[in-house]
Design a protein around this motif. Structure first.
Motif, PDB file in Angstrom:
ATOM      1  N   TYR A 183       0.834  -1.194   0.000  1.00 33.12           N
ATOM      2  CA  TYR A 183       0.000   0.000   0.000  1.00 33.12           C
ATOM      3  C   TYR A 183       0.872   1.249   0.000  1.00 33.12           C
ATOM      4  CZ  TYR A 183      -3.223  -3.607   1.695  1.00 33.12           C
ATOM      5  OH  TYR A 183      -3.958  -4.748   1.843  1.00 33.12           O
ATOM      6  N   PHE A 184       0.260   2.373  -0.304  1.00 31.28           N
ATOM      7  CA  PHE A 184       0.988   3.645  -0.310  1.00 31.28           C
ATOM      8  C   PHE A 184       1.655   3.855   1.057  1.00 31.28           C
ATOM      9  CE2 PHE A 184       1.536   8.146   0.345  1.00 31.28           C
ATOM     10  CZ  PHE A 184       1.963   8.606  -0.891  1.00 31.28           C
ATOM     11  N   ARG A 186      -6.237   1.515  -9.312  1.00 25.41           N
ATOM     12  CA  ARG A 186      -5.297   2.498  -9.845  1.00 25.41           C
ATOM     13  C   ARG A 186      -5.827   3.068 -11.152  1.00 25.41           C
ATOM     14  NH1 ARG A 186      -1.081  -1.428  -8.110  1.00 25.41           N
ATOM     15  NH2 ARG A 186       0.095  -0.383  -6.473  1.00 25.41           N
ATOM     16  N   PHE A 236      -5.549   8.639  -2.918  1.00 24.88           N
ATOM     17  CA  PHE A 236      -4.405   9.474  -3.258  1.00 24.88           C
ATOM     18  C   PHE A 236      -4.629  10.008  -4.668  1.00 24.88           C
ATOM     19  CE2 PHE A 236      -3.232   6.130  -0.382  1.00 24.88           C
ATOM     20  CZ  PHE A 236      -2.552   6.803   0.614  1.00 24.88           C
ATOM     21  N   VAL A 288       1.979  13.736  -5.529  1.00 20.94           N
ATOM     22  CA  VAL A 288       0.758  13.537  -4.745  1.00 20.94           C
ATOM     23  C   VAL A 288       0.156  14.906  -4.475  1.00 20.94           C
ATOM     24  CG1 VAL A 288      -0.217  12.735  -2.561  1.00 20.94           C
ATOM     25  CG2 VAL A 288       1.612  11.430  -3.653  1.00 20.94           C
TER      26      VAL A 288
END
Length: 186
Positions: free
Chosen positions: A32-33, A98, A120, A127
């Motif tokens: 994950y981010f 995504r 995000f 970002v």
């Protein structure tokens, strides 16, 4: 004594060979981010910058302006640190969507997790916006929190923070809190 050292050595070896469930196979990057790392970098870059924020709790409004150290920024951004889902226990709990502009982590149906959704938004490779939705619900208490932070398009530095939370305890009136903050030079 040797028996304990041997057992301890085996445990260390087994732990070092364990696969981190939070990482994609064959990849050393988190699944994950890396929100925690992102926030820590922001706090370091914001060291000695100021914040101007309006805080509304139960209808009472307060304006605050202050200069913050790196550690104080980490406290200010704590809800975003808590929204990081890179934990082994959550390794397979989120669907990942995504697109060119968005990266979305959404809690899978039937999975347990306080963070329901992380979004995000990108401008190119930068970002631009991070938002999260969190919820805690049990027989006695319900809490819903939404947080959004916005970064500067050119520098990537945090510009604004918005947080809204509603907490409801059984038999009491709901408590609503809204925080709107902007980074300023003091």
């Amino acid at each position: 004594m040797k028996k304990y050292l041997w057992t301890f050595s085996i445990l260390i070896l087994a732990n070092s060979c364990a696969v981190d469930q939070n990482r994609e196979p064959g990849n050393s990057e988190p699944a994950y981010f890396p929100l925690k790392e992102f926030i820590e970098v922001q706090a370091k870059r914001l060291d000695q910058k100021g914040i101007s924020k309006l805080v509304e709790i139960k209808g009472t409004l307060q304006k605050v302006e202050e200069k913050l150290s790196e550690e104080e920024w980490l406290l200010e951004l704590d809800l975003f640190l808590q929204a990081d889902i890179n934990k082994s226990a959550l390794g397979q709990s989120y669907d990942i969507h995504r697109s060119e502009e968005y990266l979305i982590h959404e809690l899978k149906p039937g999975e347990n997790g306080k963070i329901k959704k992380l979004v995000f938004r990108y401008e190119g490779d930068q970002v631009k916006e991070i938002s999260f939705q969190a919820e805690t619900d049990n027989m006695f208490y319900n809490s819903k929190t939404r947080g959004v932070l916005y970064t500067h398009s050119k520098t990537g530095l945090l510009e604004q923070i918005n947080i809204e939370a509603i907490q409801k305890v059984v038999f009491l009136t709901p408590n609503k809190m809204v925080i709107k903050g902007s980074v300023i030079d003091l």
